[in-house]
Design a protein around this motif. Structure first.
Motif, PDB file in Angstrom:
ATOM      1  N   UNK A 191       1.701   2.729  14.108  1.00 63.03           N
ATOM      2  CA  UNK A 191       0.726   1.807  14.680  1.00 63.03           C
ATOM      3  C   UNK A 191      -0.652   2.442  14.653  1.00 63.03           C
ATOM      4  N   UNK A 192      -1.613   1.733  14.079  1.00 57.94           N
ATOM      5  CA  UNK A 192      -3.002   2.170  14.106  1.00 57.94           C
ATOM      6  C   UNK A 192      -3.820   1.103  14.824  1.00 57.94           C
ATOM      7  N   UNK A 193      -4.583   1.536  15.812  1.00 60.73           N
ATOM      8  CA  UNK A 193      -5.461   0.632  16.547  1.00 60.73           C
ATOM      9  C   UNK A 193      -6.899   1.079  16.313  1.00 60.73           C
ATOM     10  N   UNK A 194      -7.759   0.101  16.010  1.00 63.03           N
ATOM     11  CA  UNK A 194      -9.176   0.387  15.796  1.00 63.03           C
ATOM     12  C   UNK A 194      -9.929   0.083  17.083  1.00 63.03           C
ATOM     13  N   UNK A 195     -10.602   1.071  17.615  1.00 65.77           N
ATOM     14  CA  UNK A 195     -11.349   0.876  18.853  1.00 65.77           C
ATOM     15  C   UNK A 195     -12.678   0.179  18.556  1.00 65.77           C
ATOM     16  N   UNK A 196     -13.326  -0.293  19.606  1.00 59.81           N
ATOM     17  CA  UNK A 196     -14.592  -1.009  19.424  1.00 59.81           C
ATOM     18  C   UNK A 196     -15.670  -0.131  18.797  1.00 59.81           C
ATOM     19  N   UNK A 236       3.622   9.236   7.825  1.00 62.69           N
ATOM     20  CA  UNK A 236       3.044  10.579   7.904  1.00 62.69           C
ATOM     21  C   UNK A 236       1.773  10.695   7.081  1.00 62.69           C
ATOM     22  N   UNK A 237       1.708   9.940   6.001  1.00 63.94           N
ATOM     23  CA  UNK A 237       0.539  10.019   5.123  1.00 63.94           C
ATOM     24  C   UNK A 237      -0.733   9.594   5.838  1.00 63.94           C
ATOM     25  N   UNK A 238      -0.626   8.734   6.841  1.00 65.27           N
ATOM     26  CA  UNK A 238      -1.813   8.221   7.527  1.00 65.27           C
ATOM     27  C   UNK A 238      -2.417   9.232   8.501  1.00 65.27           C
ATOM     28  N   UNK A 239      -1.646  10.203   8.946  1.00 62.21           N
ATOM     29  CA  UNK A 239      -2.099  11.082  10.035  1.00 62.21           C
ATOM     30  C   UNK A 239      -3.425  11.789   9.738  1.00 62.21           C
ATOM     31  N   UNK A 240      -3.612  12.376   8.534  1.00 61.32           N
ATOM     32  CA  UNK A 240      -4.903  13.052   8.278  1.00 61.32           C
ATOM     33  C   UNK A 240      -6.090  12.086   8.229  1.00 61.32           C
ATOM     34  N   UNK A 241      -5.820  10.795   8.153  1.00 61.48           N
ATOM     35  CA  UNK A 241      -6.883   9.799   8.025  1.00 61.48           C
ATOM     36  C   UNK A 241      -7.300   9.219   9.370  1.00 61.48           C
ATOM     37  N   UNK A 242      -6.696   9.707  10.455  1.00 64.64           N
ATOM     38  CA  UNK A 242      -6.949   9.160  11.785  1.00 64.64           C
ATOM     39  C   UNK A 242      -7.848  10.087  12.604  1.00 64.64           C
ATOM     40  N   UNK A 243      -8.514   9.509  13.597  1.00 67.83           N
ATOM     41  CA  UNK A 243      -9.346  10.296  14.501  1.00 67.83           C
ATOM     42  C   UNK A 243      -8.536  10.897  15.639  1.00 67.83           C
ATOM     43  N   UNK A 244      -7.420  10.246  15.953  1.00 69.69           N
ATOM     44  CA  UNK A 244      -6.617  10.687  17.096  1.00 69.69           C
ATOM     45  C   UNK A 244      -5.213  10.126  16.959  1.00 69.69           C
ATOM     46  N   UNK A 282       0.861  -1.181   0.000  1.00 66.91           N
ATOM     47  CA  UNK A 282       0.000   0.000   0.000  1.00 66.91           C
ATOM     48  C   UNK A 282       0.898   1.233   0.000  1.00 66.91           C
ATOM     49  N   UNK A 283       0.587   2.203  -0.856  1.00 65.40           N
ATOM     50  CA  UNK A 283       1.350   3.450  -0.848  1.00 65.40           C
ATOM     51  C   UNK A 283       0.428   4.611  -0.477  1.00 65.40           C
ATOM     52  N   UNK A 284       0.933   5.839  -0.564  1.00 64.92           N
ATOM     53  CA  UNK A 284       0.146   6.993  -0.127  1.00 64.92           C
ATOM     54  C   UNK A 284      -1.158   7.141  -0.906  1.00 64.92           C
ATOM     55  N   UNK A 285      -1.134   6.800  -2.186  1.00 66.48           N
ATOM     56  CA  UNK A 285      -2.322   7.011  -3.013  1.00 66.48           C
ATOM     57  C   UNK A 285      -3.404   5.972  -2.751  1.00 66.48           C
ATOM     58  N   UNK A 286      -3.021   4.768  -2.369  1.00 68.60           N
ATOM     59  CA  UNK A 286      -4.010   3.707  -2.154  1.00 68.60           C
ATOM     60  C   UNK A 286      -4.404   3.536  -0.689  1.00 68.60           C
ATOM     61  N   UNK A 287      -3.730   4.248   0.220  1.00 72.85           N
ATOM     62  CA  UNK A 287      -4.017   4.093   1.646  1.00 72.85           C
ATOM     63  C   UNK A 287      -5.442   4.485   2.026  1.00 72.85           C
ATOM     64  N   UNK A 288      -5.976   5.633   1.590  1.00 72.98           N
ATOM     65  CA  UNK A 288      -7.338   5.993   2.010  1.00 72.98           C
ATOM     66  C   UNK A 288      -8.376   4.928   1.649  1.00 72.98           C
TER      67      UNK A 288
END
Length: 283
Positions: free
Chosen positions: A98-103, A77-85, A50-56
């Motif tokens: 690291x990305x963790x998905x909450x319940x 860094x590319x993931x930061x705007x796609x996160x809630x926190x 997965x690269x920056x263009x296909x991540x969203x």
């Protein structure tokens, strides 16, 4: 940042590492070993290119069975705007691994590289140093600097190849509240007398420095793990210096990821390291 407590052994939970290129990643080996030791038979851990263009689009298609993701370059860094926190550690270097998905479906970002560096050094008895040197000024160097902000009481000298990189590292020093001085890469052999040397450069970049290792070196942390040992690490060991490897870092940061994604602690450090060593030996 708190981990997800999806610990129902009968429920299949998924995690993966994303990046480009990704085929070389040891993360599936490490996380898979942890799941086995923890008895998480319903869990799986994969790798995806997965690269920056296909991540969203990749993130959008993930269902509720997903617990978390590990991220490598070029996504930190590319993931930061796609996160809630994002947590304080990740925010300090503007890098999420690291990305963790909450319940409730929130995407939370963290950085386990920084505490992973600290933990790997602590394992070798390095709790605090009065000065240090960093070889290189890329993305890993900023994480190394953030780790040193926790354990170094004095100056950090960063050896760089360009004025632009030098300015970047000084800015990171100000942001992280640590004293940073930059020096030209041509003088990098001077770094080797520091109490702690962290090499953050690509394979081969430090080979020419091997002949300059002092007779009684202190501690070298070389973030590479393949090929291993590097020429610098091999000479360092031969002269009796302590060496921390990139595999040590990879395992320690993965331990923290497993704990956050599964809610199980402690993660099995020794089993994960052994699995990583076997996988590298088989390549």
């Amino acid at each position: 940042m708190n981990g997800v407590t999806r610990t129902d052994g009968d429920r299949r939970c998924r995690a993966a590492v994303l990046g480009s290129p990704i085929a070389h990643s040891l993360s599936p080996v490490l996380h898979g070993a942890a799941y086995g030791e923890l008895g998480l038979a319903g869990w799986s851990y994969d790798r995806f290119e997965v690269d920056e263009t296909t991540l969203p689009a990749f993130l959008e298609k993930l269902g509720p069975e997903w617990a978390g993701l590990s991220l490598t370059m070029p996504l930190k860094r590319a993931v930061i705007p796609l996160l809630d926190e994002i947590g304080e550690t990740a925010s300090s270097v503007e890098a999420v691994n690291t990305v963790v998905f909450t319940e409730d479906g929130r995407r939370t970002g963290d950085n386990t590289d920084i505490p992973g560096i600290v933990a790997a050094l602590r394992e070798r008895g390095i709790e605090q140093v009065d000065s240090a040197a960093i070889l290189g000024a890329g993305a890993t160097a900023s994480s190394a600097l953030a780790a040193l902000a926790r354990i170094c009481t004095g100056e950090v000298v960063v050896y760089v190849r360009s004025a632009a990189r030098a300015a970047e590292m000084r800015q990171w020093g100000e942001r992280l509240d640590i004293e940073v001085r930059t020096a030209d890469w041509a003088d990098a052999e001077r770094a080797l007398t520091a109490p702690l040397v962290i090499a953050t450069t690509p394979a081969g970049a430090t080979d020419a420095l091997a002949s300059s290792v002092p007779g009684r070196p202190a501690t070298l942390f070389d973030v590479l793990y393949e090929p291993w040992p590097t020429d610098l690490a091999a000479r360092w060991s031969a002269y009796g210096g302590a060496v921390v490897s990139g595999l040590d870092l990879l395992v320690h940061q993965a331990v923290l990821q497993v704990e956050q994604m599964t809610g199980r602690a402690p993660a099995p450090l020794d089993a994960m390291r052994t699995a990583g060593e076997k996988a590298l030996a088989a390549r």
